[in-house]
Design a protein around this motif. Structure first.
Motif, mmCIF file in Angstrom:
data_model
loop_
_atom_site.group_PDB
_atom_site.id
_atom_site.type_symbol
_atom_site.label_atom_id
_atom_site.label_comp_id
_atom_site.label_asym_id
_atom_site.label_seq_id
_atom_site.Cartn_x
_atom_site.Cartn_y
_atom_site.Cartn_z
ATOM 1 N N ARG A 30 13.544 -29.653 -1.937
ATOM 2 C CA ARG A 30 14.002 -30.621 -2.769
ATOM 3 C C ARG A 30 14.857 -29.870 -3.675
ATOM 4 N NH1 ARG A 30 8.736 -32.102 -4.173
ATOM 5 N NH2 ARG A 30 8.514 -33.569 -2.409
ATOM 6 N N LEU A 31 15.516 -28.816 -3.521
ATOM 7 C CA LEU A 31 16.321 -28.440 -4.674
ATOM 8 C C LEU A 31 17.703 -28.977 -4.649
ATOM 9 C CD1 LEU A 31 15.473 -24.552 -3.885
ATOM 10 C CD2 LEU A 31 14.631 -26.249 -5.552
ATOM 11 N N ALA A 68 0.159 -25.076 -8.116
ATOM 12 C CA ALA A 68 1.369 -25.792 -7.779
ATOM 13 C C ALA A 68 2.295 -24.927 -6.952
ATOM 14 C CB ALA A 68 2.043 -26.141 -9.333
ATOM 15 N N PHE A 69 1.841 -23.679 -6.709
ATOM 16 C CA PHE A 69 2.842 -22.831 -6.187
ATOM 17 C C PHE A 69 2.408 -22.337 -4.873
ATOM 18 C CE2 PHE A 69 3.473 -22.369 -10.534
ATOM 19 C CZ PHE A 69 4.760 -22.578 -10.902
ATOM 20 N N ILE A 70 3.279 -22.113 -3.973
ATOM 21 C CA ILE A 70 3.257 -21.634 -2.352
ATOM 22 C C ILE A 70 2.203 -20.081 -2.554
ATOM 23 C CG2 ILE A 70 5.207 -22.736 -1.613
ATOM 24 C CD1 ILE A 70 6.653 -19.884 -1.754
ATOM 25 N N ASP A 71 1.685 -20.136 -1.440
ATOM 26 C CA ASP A 71 0.572 -18.892 -1.521
ATOM 27 C C ASP A 71 1.361 -17.731 -1.406
ATOM 28 O OD1 ASP A 71 -1.204 -20.926 -0.983
ATOM 29 O OD2 ASP A 71 -1.275 -21.042 1.074
ATOM 30 N N ASN A 112 10.698 -24.122 -9.561
ATOM 31 C CA ASN A 112 10.867 -24.978 -8.601
ATOM 32 C C ASN A 112 11.277 -24.479 -7.248
ATOM 33 O OD1 ASN A 112 10.758 -26.933 -10.651
ATOM 34 N ND2 ASN A 112 12.928 -27.597 -10.360
ATOM 35 N N VAL A 113 11.821 -23.319 -7.149
ATOM 36 C CA VAL A 113 12.042 -22.827 -5.855
ATOM 37 C C VAL A 113 10.448 -22.414 -4.975
ATOM 38 C CG1 VAL A 113 13.096 -20.837 -4.549
ATOM 39 C CG2 VAL A 113 14.016 -21.810 -6.621
ATOM 40 N N ILE A 114 9.780 -21.872 -5.799
ATOM 41 C CA ILE A 114 8.634 -21.429 -5.075
ATOM 42 C C ILE A 114 7.257 -22.596 -5.350
ATOM 43 C CG2 ILE A 114 8.795 -19.183 -5.180
ATOM 44 C CD1 ILE A 114 7.272 -18.991 -7.775
ATOM 45 N N LYS A 115 7.810 -23.820 -5.885
ATOM 46 C CA LYS A 115 6.506 -24.778 -5.872
ATOM 47 C C LYS A 115 6.292 -25.260 -4.462
ATOM 48 C CE LYS A 115 7.493 -27.079 -10.338
ATOM 49 N NZ LYS A 115 8.260 -28.235 -10.989
ATOM 50 N N ALA A 164 12.891 -22.438 2.402
ATOM 51 C CA ALA A 164 11.550 -22.207 2.804
ATOM 52 C C ALA A 164 11.452 -20.922 4.045
ATOM 53 C CB ALA A 164 10.940 -23.384 3.506
ATOM 54 N N GLU A 165 12.273 -21.052 4.737
ATOM 55 C CA GLU A 165 12.371 -19.905 5.961
ATOM 56 C C GLU A 165 12.758 -18.543 5.243
ATOM 57 O OE1 GLU A 165 13.353 -22.582 9.865
ATOM 58 O OE2 GLU A 165 15.084 -21.917 8.555
ATOM 59 N N SER A 166 13.711 -18.562 4.423
ATOM 60 C CA SER A 166 14.193 -17.228 3.715
ATOM 61 C C SER A 166 12.822 -16.819 2.848
ATOM 62 C CB SER A 166 15.361 -17.474 2.921
ATOM 63 O OG SER A 166 16.476 -17.676 3.713
ATOM 64 N N LEU A 167 12.150 -17.675 2.115
ATOM 65 C CA LEU A 167 11.084 -17.295 1.416
ATOM 66 C C LEU A 167 10.047 -16.705 2.337
ATOM 67 C CD1 LEU A 167 10.436 -20.527 -0.848
ATOM 68 C CD2 LEU A 167 11.127 -18.364 -1.878
ATOM 69 N N ALA A 168 9.748 -17.275 3.341
ATOM 70 C CA ALA A 168 8.716 -16.676 4.124
ATOM 71 C C ALA A 168 9.145 -15.306 4.734
ATOM 72 C CB ALA A 168 8.474 -17.758 5.527
ATOM 73 N N LEU A 169 10.479 -15.301 5.213
ATOM 74 C CA LEU A 169 10.962 -14.004 5.555
ATOM 75 C C LEU A 169 11.174 -12.733 4.794
ATOM 76 C CD1 LEU A 169 12.588 -12.442 8.076
ATOM 77 C CD2 LEU A 169 14.646 -13.163 7.112
ATOM 78 N N ALA A 170 11.517 -13.219 3.344
ATOM 79 C CA ALA A 170 11.583 -12.264 2.470
ATOM 80 C C ALA A 170 10.030 -11.681 2.213
ATOM 81 C CB ALA A 170 12.000 -12.954 1.096
ATOM 82 N N HIS A 171 9.233 -12.555 2.110
ATOM 83 C CA HIS A 171 7.659 -11.963 1.855
ATOM 84 C C HIS A 171 7.316 -11.310 3.201
ATOM 85 C CE1 HIS A 171 3.429 -12.611 0.784
ATOM 86 N NE2 HIS A 171 4.069 -12.522 -0.557
ATOM 87 N N GLU A 172 7.561 -11.626 4.376
ATOM 88 C CA GLU A 172 7.034 -10.845 5.465
ATOM 89 C C GLU A 172 7.746 -9.506 5.513
ATOM 90 O OE1 GLU A 172 8.305 -12.759 9.174
ATOM 91 O OE2 GLU A 172 8.259 -10.825 9.879
#
Lengths: 76, 160
Positions: free
Chosen positions: B75-76, B133-136, B46-49, B104-112
């Motif tokens: 939506r968590l 269903a999942f983020i890029d 659900n975190v990465i949907k 969402a910002e943490s996901l983007a930062l972690a991935h970066e």
């Protein structure tokens, strides 16, 4: 203490100051000193720990009221 | 250069607070020059949907599950004090006031910062979820062997 660059982390909580330090250190040259200014109490333990893990040299810290100024020398 | 130390995190839970804790460790480990992989499985998916999902799942049970369990980082729920959504709303406000990044910002930062995101295909299959269903940011869709290959050499291994 003298520094070549400053990173403002006032108001930021863990892990942001460390994450920002990791980014900023890439922008300075080896041998230069980065000053990180924060106010999260945990940084006093975390910055030396980050240095120990990454191999950069922790030169020390100065406290001015709530402000904590930390100095990191880029070693590689 | 020596190979980087590894950290692996299994994100099993799908709550805001647990996702925050897991992402903080991931960002911290990436800051410390570690090679980090996060495996998202079961509720953790659900975190990465994506926030808007057309699951296109077949079968009434899967369709029902994906309506009730929409997911998406915005939506968590919270593990405590969820109070039908008032809790997460309050927590997000507190996080914003503290200038703390959203999930969402943490996901983007972690991935970066180079954190690798892996999604469990078994959970996806059972729940009727497709890659769409999942983020890029999801780097790899895999199973337990891929996780264990990373985990067996990693110094930090968490199940959250």
């Amino acid at each position: 203490m003298k520094s070549d660059a400053t990173l403002d982390c006032i108001g930021l909580y863990c892990p942001m100051p460390i994450a920002n330090t990791a980014k900023k250190i890439k922008e300075i040259k080896t041998g230069q000193v980065l000053e990180v200014v924060g106010d999260d109490e945990g940084l006093k333990e975390d910055m030396p720990a980050w240095c120990k893990a990454t191999g950069h040299e922790f030169l020390g810290m100065e406290e001015e009221g709530e402000k904590i100024k930390m100095y990191v020398k880029k070693t590689k | 250069m020596a190979e980087k130390e590894k950290a692996t995190i299994i994100m099993f839970s799908g709550e805001l607070d647990k996702a925050m804790a897991a992402l903080n460790v991931a960002i911290g480990a990436a800051s410390m020059d570690m090679d980090v992989t996060m495996f998202f499985t079961f509720w953790g998916l659900n975190v990465i949907k994506k926030d808007k999902v057309d699951s296109k799942s077949k079968g009434i049970l899967k369709k029902m599950l994906n309506v009730m369990n929409r997911g998406g980082s915005r939506r968590l729920p919270l593990t405590n004090f969820n109070m039908a959504g008032i809790g997460p709303w309050m927590m997000k406000k507190l996080m914003k006031d503290a200038r703390f990044p959203s999930v969402a910002e943490s996901l983007a930062l972690a991935h970066e910062m180079g954190v690798k995101f892996a999604a469990c295909t078994t959970s996806m299959g059972i729940m009727g979820l497709k890659k769409e269903a999942f983020i890029d940011e999801v780097d790899v869709y895999c199973g337990v062997a891929s996780y264990l290959l990373e985990a067996k050499d990693s110094k930090v291994n968490l199940f959250i």
